[in-house]
Design a protein around this motif. Sequence first.
Motif, PDB file in Angstrom:
ATOM      1  N   LYS A   6       0.679  -1.406   0.083  1.00 22.55           N
ATOM      2  CA  LYS A   6      -0.039   0.103   0.019  1.00 22.55           C
ATOM      3  C   LYS A   6       0.835   1.241  -0.026  1.00 22.55           C
ATOM      4  CE  LYS A   6      -3.840  -1.952   2.635  1.00 22.55           C
ATOM      5  NZ  LYS A   6      -4.578  -2.055   3.766  1.00 22.55           N
ATOM      6  N   THR A   7       0.276   2.438  -0.276  1.00 26.38           N
ATOM      7  CA  THR A   7       0.874   3.454  -0.067  1.00 26.38           C
ATOM      8  C   THR A   7       0.899   4.066   1.330  1.00 26.38           C
ATOM      9  OG1 THR A   7      -1.034   5.026  -0.479  1.00 26.38           O
ATOM     10  CG2 THR A   7       0.312   4.257  -2.444  1.00 26.38           C
ATOM     11  N   GLU A  59      -2.884   5.044   2.468  1.00 20.48           N
ATOM     12  CA  GLU A  59      -3.645   3.846   2.600  1.00 20.48           C
ATOM     13  C   GLU A  59      -3.489   3.131   3.915  1.00 20.48           C
ATOM     14  OE1 GLU A  59      -4.644   2.771  -2.065  1.00 20.48           O
ATOM     15  OE2 GLU A  59      -2.671   2.025  -1.108  1.00 20.48           O
ATOM     16  N   ALA A 112      -5.265   0.209  -3.815  1.00 22.67           N
ATOM     17  CA  ALA A 112      -5.863   0.656  -5.133  1.00 22.67           C
ATOM     18  C   ALA A 112      -4.799   0.317  -6.438  1.00 22.67           C
ATOM     19  CB  ALA A 112      -6.189   2.172  -5.244  1.00 22.67           C
ATOM     20  N   HIS A 113      -3.387   0.615  -6.077  1.00 27.40           N
ATOM     21  CA  HIS A 113      -2.436   0.384  -6.984  1.00 27.40           C
ATOM     22  C   HIS A 113      -1.191  -0.204  -6.278  1.00 27.40           C
ATOM     23  CE1 HIS A 113      -4.407   2.880 -10.062  1.00 27.40           C
ATOM     24  NE2 HIS A 113      -4.851   3.909  -9.208  1.00 27.40           N
ATOM     25  N   PRO A 114      -1.380  -1.728  -6.439  1.00 23.42           N
ATOM     26  CA  PRO A 114      -0.220  -2.203  -5.585  1.00 23.42           C
ATOM     27  C   PRO A 114       1.311  -1.987  -6.013  1.00 23.42           C
ATOM     28  CG  PRO A 114      -1.960  -3.825  -6.182  1.00 23.42           C
ATOM     29  CD  PRO A 114      -2.170  -2.541  -6.824  1.00 23.42           C
ATOM     30  N   SER A 115       2.105  -1.690  -5.088  1.00 22.35           N
ATOM     31  CA  SER A 115       3.406  -1.075  -5.618  1.00 22.35           C
ATOM     32  C   SER A 115       4.596  -1.853  -4.741  1.00 22.35           C
ATOM     33  CB  SER A 115       3.632   0.266  -5.146  1.00 22.35           C
ATOM     34  OG  SER A 115       4.833   0.834  -5.491  1.00 22.35           O
TER      35      SER A 115
END
Length: 247
Positions: A7-8, A11, A22-25
């Motif tokens: 997560k960021t 989040e 929302a956008h795995p990183s």
Amino acid sequence: MVIGSLKTPGEVVTQRLVLFPAHPSLDAYTTASDQIDFRQLFLNSTIVTVVGATIKVLLALTTAYALVFVQFPFKRFIFAVILVALMVPAQVSLIPNYTLIAALGGVNTYWGIILPGLGTAFGTFLLRQQFLSLPKELVEAAEMDGAGHLTRLFRVIVPVSTPTIATVALVTVVNEWNDYLWPLVVTSSARMMTLPVGLTLLRNSEGDVSAYPVLMAGAVVVIVPVLILFAFLQRYIVAGLTQGAVR
């Protein structure tokens, strides 16, 4: 924890529940690897775990064998002392151990990390109970054939006690790998830290929101090897802990 590491920061620390990113990183893993040397930490943990666990298992094997198959005075008293050692918290011996290791020049050394924890009361107890459940005729037959104590132990006792030995080995490996307090005390150089201790080098200020995904990423790196080990060898743990329970 794995999901949190993807997560960021926004989040992870939020008033609304965010189950999945929302956008795995993998940015947290990149940041963690930039801040600490995972290769060196992994090497340190591997050396400490392999050497320490091997010596512990060998000591537990030979001690348990002596307590069951060798006649000597005060055997029951010695076993009682070993049981008492199970009840003593490791924190009690922390300062005496550090004083001794520091006096011997063991601070920031592999042997300084390994030496104080070589005694394994749990492994000795578990193996002794297993050896008591074995037919004495096995050892007597080997003795009649002229086998010495080491031959009896490694060619007769060990092959029929594999599940219990594997259990002791796995528990010892996990404990060595996850040990935090003693390596934290006896190491101050980042080059000698083990993986759990090395995580303290990551930024962990409670006011820094961006630190949480990084800390989770570092924790994942520490835990994954142990999870893989358990996934492949968990049946030995179950078999070893239940072997000899019903006689």
